[in-house]
Design a protein around this motif. Structure first.
Motif, PDB file in Angstrom:
ATOM      1  N   THR A  53       2.112  57.422 -34.209  1.00  0.00           N
ATOM      2  CA  THR A  53       0.766  57.514 -33.630  1.00  0.00           C
ATOM      3  C   THR A  53       0.256  56.088 -33.309  1.00  0.00           C
ATOM      4  O   THR A  53      -0.501  55.803 -32.157  1.00  0.00           O
ATOM      5  CB  THR A  53      -0.256  58.170 -34.540  1.00  0.00           C
ATOM      6  OG1 THR A  53       0.402  59.631 -35.172  1.00  0.00           O
ATOM      7  CG2 THR A  53      -1.533  58.167 -34.111  1.00  0.00           C
ATOM      8  N   TYR A  89      -0.720  55.037 -29.732  1.00  0.00           N
ATOM      9  CA  TYR A  89      -2.155  54.312 -29.151  1.00  0.00           C
ATOM     10  C   TYR A  89      -1.992  53.130 -28.364  1.00  0.00           C
ATOM     11  O   TYR A  89      -2.716  52.740 -27.308  1.00  0.00           O
ATOM     12  CB  TYR A  89      -3.074  54.541 -30.231  1.00  0.00           C
ATOM     13  CG  TYR A  89      -3.902  55.803 -30.622  1.00  0.00           C
ATOM     14  CD1 TYR A  89      -4.560  56.371 -29.514  1.00  0.00           C
ATOM     15  CD2 TYR A  89      -3.474  56.299 -31.800  1.00  0.00           C
ATOM     16  CE1 TYR A  89      -5.191  57.500 -29.933  1.00  0.00           C
ATOM     17  CE2 TYR A  89      -4.285  57.563 -32.133  1.00  0.00           C
ATOM     18  CZ  TYR A  89      -5.040  58.332 -31.070  1.00  0.00           C
ATOM     19  OH  TYR A  89      -5.735  59.241 -31.265  1.00  0.00           O
ATOM     20  N   MET A 131      -0.907  53.712 -24.982  1.00  0.00           N
ATOM     21  CA  MET A 131      -1.961  54.339 -24.273  1.00  0.00           C
ATOM     22  C   MET A 131      -3.134  52.913 -23.927  1.00  0.00           C
ATOM     23  O   MET A 131      -3.409  52.953 -22.608  1.00  0.00           O
ATOM     24  CB  MET A 131      -2.925  55.291 -25.103  1.00  0.00           C
ATOM     25  CG  MET A 131      -4.091  55.735 -24.380  1.00  0.00           C
ATOM     26  SD  MET A 131      -5.233  56.496 -25.434  1.00  0.00           S
ATOM     27  CE  MET A 131      -5.696  55.191 -26.444  1.00  0.00           C
TER      28      MET A 131
END
Length: 154
Positions: free
Chosen positions: A103, A107, A110
């Motif tokens: 995760t 991120y 992103m």
């Protein structure tokens, strides 16, 4: 009529006089936030001043984002080691740790893509694609090994 949404948006300067020392020098090139995709090495990716308008550092950042996105896909598979633990708690902790790492990496990818730099976007998609391919190839090889009883050469 001008299209302001396609123009770089200047970032606001710090409001307090003491927040910047005399040694801090900022130019407008460092304070531009793009609102649409663009090509070029002049990007800010993840950290202020990185890659710092340097072509070798930009290439390094492309490689870094590629590896981040590839790792995100590779970590999407549950770790086999977690299944070998006799304790369900230990296996669950390993899986939770891998999930947290995946995760965090997702991120970071992103946020890198949010630089609106097309090079970063392309390598992020390429990294996800290569990672997905590796995961699926490995899964197919494992299925073939289970079905035939021997390890295929991949």
């Amino acid at each position: 009529m001008s299209h302001q949404h396609d123009m770089p948006m200047p970032m606001p300067m710090p409001m307090s006089p003491g927040s910047m020392s005399n040694n801090d020098t900022m130019n407008m090139k460092d304070m531009v936030m793009h609102m649409s995709f663009y090509w070029g090495k002049d990007a800010t990716i993840l950290f202020q001043g990185w890659p710092n308008h340097s072509l070798p550092m930009y290439i390094l950042s492309l490689f870094f984002v590629f590896l981040l996105s590839l790792a995100t896909e590779v970590l999407s598979v549950s770790p086999a080691a977690a299944k070998q633990w006799t304790s369900p708690v230990a296996g669950g902790l390993i899986q939770a740790g891998v999930y947290a790492l995946r995760t965090a990496l997702a991120y970071m990818v992103m946020l890198s893509v949010m630089s609106f730099n097309l090079g970063i976007f392309v390598v992020a998609v390429a990294g996800h694609t290569v990672g997905f391919f590796l995961v699926k190839c490995r899964a197919a090889a494992a299925r073939e090994e289970d079905a035939t009883g021997f390890t295929p050469k991949v």
